[in-house]
Structure formats: structure tokens, C-alpha cells
Design a protein around this motif. Structure first.
Motif, short mmCIF file in Angstrom:
data_model
loop_
_atom_site.label_atom_id
_atom_site.label_comp_id
_atom_site.label_asym_id
_atom_site.label_seq_id
_atom_site.Cartn_x
_atom_site.Cartn_y
_atom_site.Cartn_z
N UNK A 219 -3.78 0.47 -7.32
CA UNK A 219 -5.17 0.04 -7.15
C UNK A 219 -5.95 1.19 -6.52
N UNK A 220 -6.92 1.72 -7.25
CA UNK A 220 -7.70 2.84 -6.71
C UNK A 220 -8.77 2.32 -5.75
N UNK A 221 -8.99 3.09 -4.68
CA UNK A 221 -9.89 2.67 -3.60
C UNK A 221 -11.05 3.64 -3.41
N UNK A 222 -11.42 4.37 -4.46
CA UNK A 222 -12.48 5.35 -4.33
C UNK A 222 -12.08 6.45 -3.36
N UNK A 223 -12.97 6.81 -2.43
CA UNK A 223 -12.65 7.90 -1.50
C UNK A 223 -11.51 7.58 -0.53
N UNK A 224 -11.10 6.31 -0.47
CA UNK A 224 -10.00 5.92 0.42
C UNK A 224 -8.63 6.07 -0.23
N UNK A 225 -8.58 6.56 -1.47
CA UNK A 225 -7.29 6.80 -2.10
C UNK A 225 -6.85 5.67 -3.01
N UNK A 226 -5.61 5.22 -2.83
CA UNK A 226 -5.06 4.19 -3.71
C UNK A 226 -3.94 3.45 -3.00
N UNK A 227 -3.74 2.21 -3.42
CA UNK A 227 -2.58 1.42 -3.01
C UNK A 227 -1.56 1.49 -4.13
N UNK A 228 -0.31 1.77 -3.79
CA UNK A 228 0.76 1.84 -4.78
C UNK A 228 1.82 0.79 -4.43
N UNK A 229 2.08 -0.09 -5.39
CA UNK A 229 3.14 -1.09 -5.23
C UNK A 229 4.20 -0.82 -6.27
N UNK A 230 5.32 -0.24 -5.85
CA UNK A 230 6.42 0.11 -6.74
C UNK A 230 7.64 -0.74 -6.40
N UNK A 231 8.55 -0.83 -7.36
CA UNK A 231 9.75 -1.65 -7.16
C UNK A 231 10.53 -1.17 -5.95
N UNK A 233 9.79 -1.49 -2.75
CA UNK A 233 9.03 -1.02 -1.58
C UNK A 233 7.78 -1.88 -1.40
N UNK A 234 7.33 -1.99 -0.16
CA UNK A 234 6.07 -2.65 0.13
C UNK A 234 4.92 -1.77 -0.37
N UNK A 235 3.75 -2.36 -0.63
CA UNK A 235 2.59 -1.55 -1.03
C UNK A 235 2.28 -0.47 0.01
N UNK A 236 1.97 0.72 -0.48
CA UNK A 236 1.70 1.88 0.38
C UNK A 236 0.34 2.46 0.02
N UNK A 237 -0.42 2.86 1.02
CA UNK A 237 -1.71 3.52 0.78
C UNK A 237 -1.51 5.03 0.72
N UNK A 238 -1.96 5.61 -0.38
CA UNK A 238 -1.89 7.06 -0.57
C UNK A 238 -3.31 7.60 -0.40
N UNK A 239 -3.55 8.52 0.53
CA UNK A 239 -4.91 9.00 0.79
C UNK A 239 -5.42 9.91 -0.32
N UNK A 240 -6.74 9.93 -0.46
CA UNK A 240 -7.39 10.85 -1.41
C UNK A 240 -7.78 12.12 -0.68
#
Length: 311
Positions: A219-231, A233-240
Motif C-alpha cells: 500500500x503506497x502512502x505518498x511521501x510517507x513510503x509504503x506498507x508491505x505485507x508479505x508472507x 511477517x507482520x505489515x512493515x512500513x518502508x520509508x520513502x
């Protein structure tokens, strides 16, 4: 390395701007899936665009642009209609699109028009965006989805102006669930998530789509990066990265394009950390897109991304 198939719309954007103090519209080749296809090609991937085009001068410009960008047109079909125009105005962080042209030139590809051999031979098949609101193309997309022999990636790319009331939104929600349930990757924006699942935090939306069957959700969050939910693991926020943004048009599409390009090179990641690394690179691609005006014309090469974010 194999190739990707991108099934979706190509049209012409008219972007609201000013010239000599007067309001004017700047013409640009557009469409979310077209942007994805161009991003894949610019990043070194082989890609074929599948969709319907009109038969006018504007359609010729779309074809010339895609060919010049290195995107194949083996799956593009021409119909005797004028090219749809998407008029974009900018009042908030997301552009407001209104679409002109009936029937929509992008919405005429039916299941019998689909080159199933082209789809079956692809390493990655993308479906999504506003074409799924058109019954013929939805049927073609379902056929492509079932014919896909490689990885399936999906992006709802919701345009609220095209949803005629609660019933249309509920129908789109069902379509999203259908495609997400068997997708290897789903990418959506915060705006998509808020419209489809109002009141749900983005981590919750990502987890829900994974529970439906999607292998990985971004899920892209604009300037806040993205949330990644992969098998696993819990969802993780990746910064932009921090950038000097001038135009966010096509930024989300470039994220999908970058992820597809990496899937062509390295296949599906085997662990969450690899997904996080790939999404971090995709966000750098999007950052560079935001530093230049125009959607598809702003898609960078891999060398340009590495140069901009060296170190």
C-alpha cells in the motif's frame, strides 16, 4: 529474462495548468497501466501492452509513444472510436480525473480479442485499473488471469468519478476481492484503500487482502513510503526518500512498474526482507518521477535512479 503483459487502459490526459496567465490544458499520454508498462520498459524489462485503442490522431500518438518507449503492442486492438480524454485538475494531493468519450476507447477489448498465447507465455501478468469497470474488459481480464502461466499482479487504481453510487463501489469491491484472492502481488494506494475499505487502517487493509489469498500486498502512502505485507511477517512500513517533488502524476504506477521489472529479473522474493528491499527501490523510482513533470514521460531508467540516490 522473460516478458510482462500489462492489460489496461491507454488514453490521453489533459492536465490543467497555466500559460501566460491563462488556463490551458497540457496534453499527455496517460492511463495507469500504460504508465506501468512504460516504467517496466524504462527499467530494462520486456513488456507488452494489451488493451483497446481508438483510430484517431491521438491514438496514433499513444502508439508512437509506447513504441518509442520500448513497449510492445502485440496485444493492442484498434476500434473505430475517438480516444478517451481524462481531464485532470489539481486541488489536493490526488489529481481529480473526469473522463470524456463514449464509448470509452479503452473499454472495448473483449475476451475474444485477447491473445491468450501472449498472456500464457508471460512471466508476469498485470491486470487492474478503470478497465475493470467495463464489462467486456472485465471478461477479458478474467480470461487473462486464468490463462496466466506466470506471476499475477493486480492494482485496483480506483477513480471515484467513475463509480456511480454505492452499488458500483460494492461491485468494484467484489472484483478487487476476486483478483486479489489469486494474486502474487497487490499494489494499491492509500486513496484506494480509504475508498474501498473506509475507516480501516492501511495495515488492516493489507492484512485483509492477504487473508483473501494475495501473497504480498503493498500500500503506497505518498511521501510517507509504503506498507508491505508479505508472507510470514507482520505489515512493515518502508520509508520513502526525501525528494523535491513537483508532480506526483504516475508515482504509484512507477512503484508497480519497478516491482514488475524486478519480478522479471529475479522472480518472486522468498522472504519479507527481499520484498522490503525491492519496495525501497520502487519508492526511489517514484521519488524521481515526482521530481519531473508529466506521468509516463517522467519514468526513469535504472541508471538514473542509481545516480540520483547514490550512497
Amino acid at each position: 529474462m522473460g516478458y510482462a503483459v500489462v492489460l489496461g487502459e491507454a488514453l490521453v490526459d489533459l492536465l490543467d495548468t497555466e500559460y501566460a496567465g491563462e488556463p490551458v490544458y497540457r496534453q499527455a499520454v496517460g492511463g495507469g497501466p500504460l504508465n506501468v508498462a512504460v516504467a517496466v520498459a524504462r527499467l530494462g524489462g520486456a513488456v507488452q501492452f494489451v488493451g483497446s485503442l481508438g483510430d484517431d490522431v491521438l491514438a496514433g500518438r499513444i502508439r508512437d509513444f509506447l513504441t518509442g518507449a520500448g513497449v510492445g503492442l502485440a496485444g493492442a486492438v484498434t476500434f473505430p472510436v475517438p480516444t478517451t480524454l481524462a481531464v485532470a485538475t489539481f486541488a489536493g494531493p490526488e489529481p481529480d480525473f473526469r473522463f470524456y468519450g463514449e464509448p470509452p476507447s479503452y473499454g472495448l477489448l473483449g475476451p475474444d480479442d485477447l491473445d491468450t498465447d501472449l498472456v500464457a507465455g508471460a512471466d508476469v501478468v498485470y491486470c487492474g485499473s478503470i478497465v475493470l469497470l467495463q464489462p467486456p474488459v472485465l471478461a477479458a481480464a478474467r480470461r487473462a488471469w486464468s490463462a496466466a502461466g506466470g506471476l499475477r499482479v493486480f492494482d485496483p487504481n480506483v477513480r471515484p468519478r467513475l463509480l456511480d453510487g454505492p452499488a458500483a463501489l460494492a461491485g468494484l469491491r467484489e472484483t478487487v476481492a476476486e483478483f486479489a484472492g489469486s494474486a502474487h502481488l497487490v499494489k494499491l494506494s492509500t486513496a484506494d484503500a480509504e475508498l474501498l475499505y473506509p475507516g480501516e487502517p492501511v495495515e488492516g487493509v493489507a492484512t485483509y487482502l492477504r487473508e483473501l489469498g494475495a501473497a504480498t500486498v503493498v500500500v503506497t502512502l505518498g511521501p510517507d513510503g509504503a506498507v508491505v505485507a508479505a508472507a510470514g511477517a507482520d505489515p512493515v512500513r518502508v520509508p520513502a526518500p526525501r525528494v523535491r517533488a513537483v508532480d506526483a502524476t504516475g508515482a504509484g504506477d512507477s512503484v508497480m512498474g519497478a516491482l514488475v521489472a524486478d519480478l522479471l529479473v529475479d522472480g518472486e522474493p522468498t522472504d519479507p526482507a527481499d520484498w522490503h528491499r525491492r519496495v525501497a527501490f520502487a519508492l526511489r523510482v517514484a521519488g524521481l518521477v515526482c521530481e519531473a513533470p508529466g506521468g509516463a514521460v517522467a519514468m526513469p531508467t535504472r541508471a538514473e535512479v542509481l545516480r540520483r540516490f547514490a550512497g
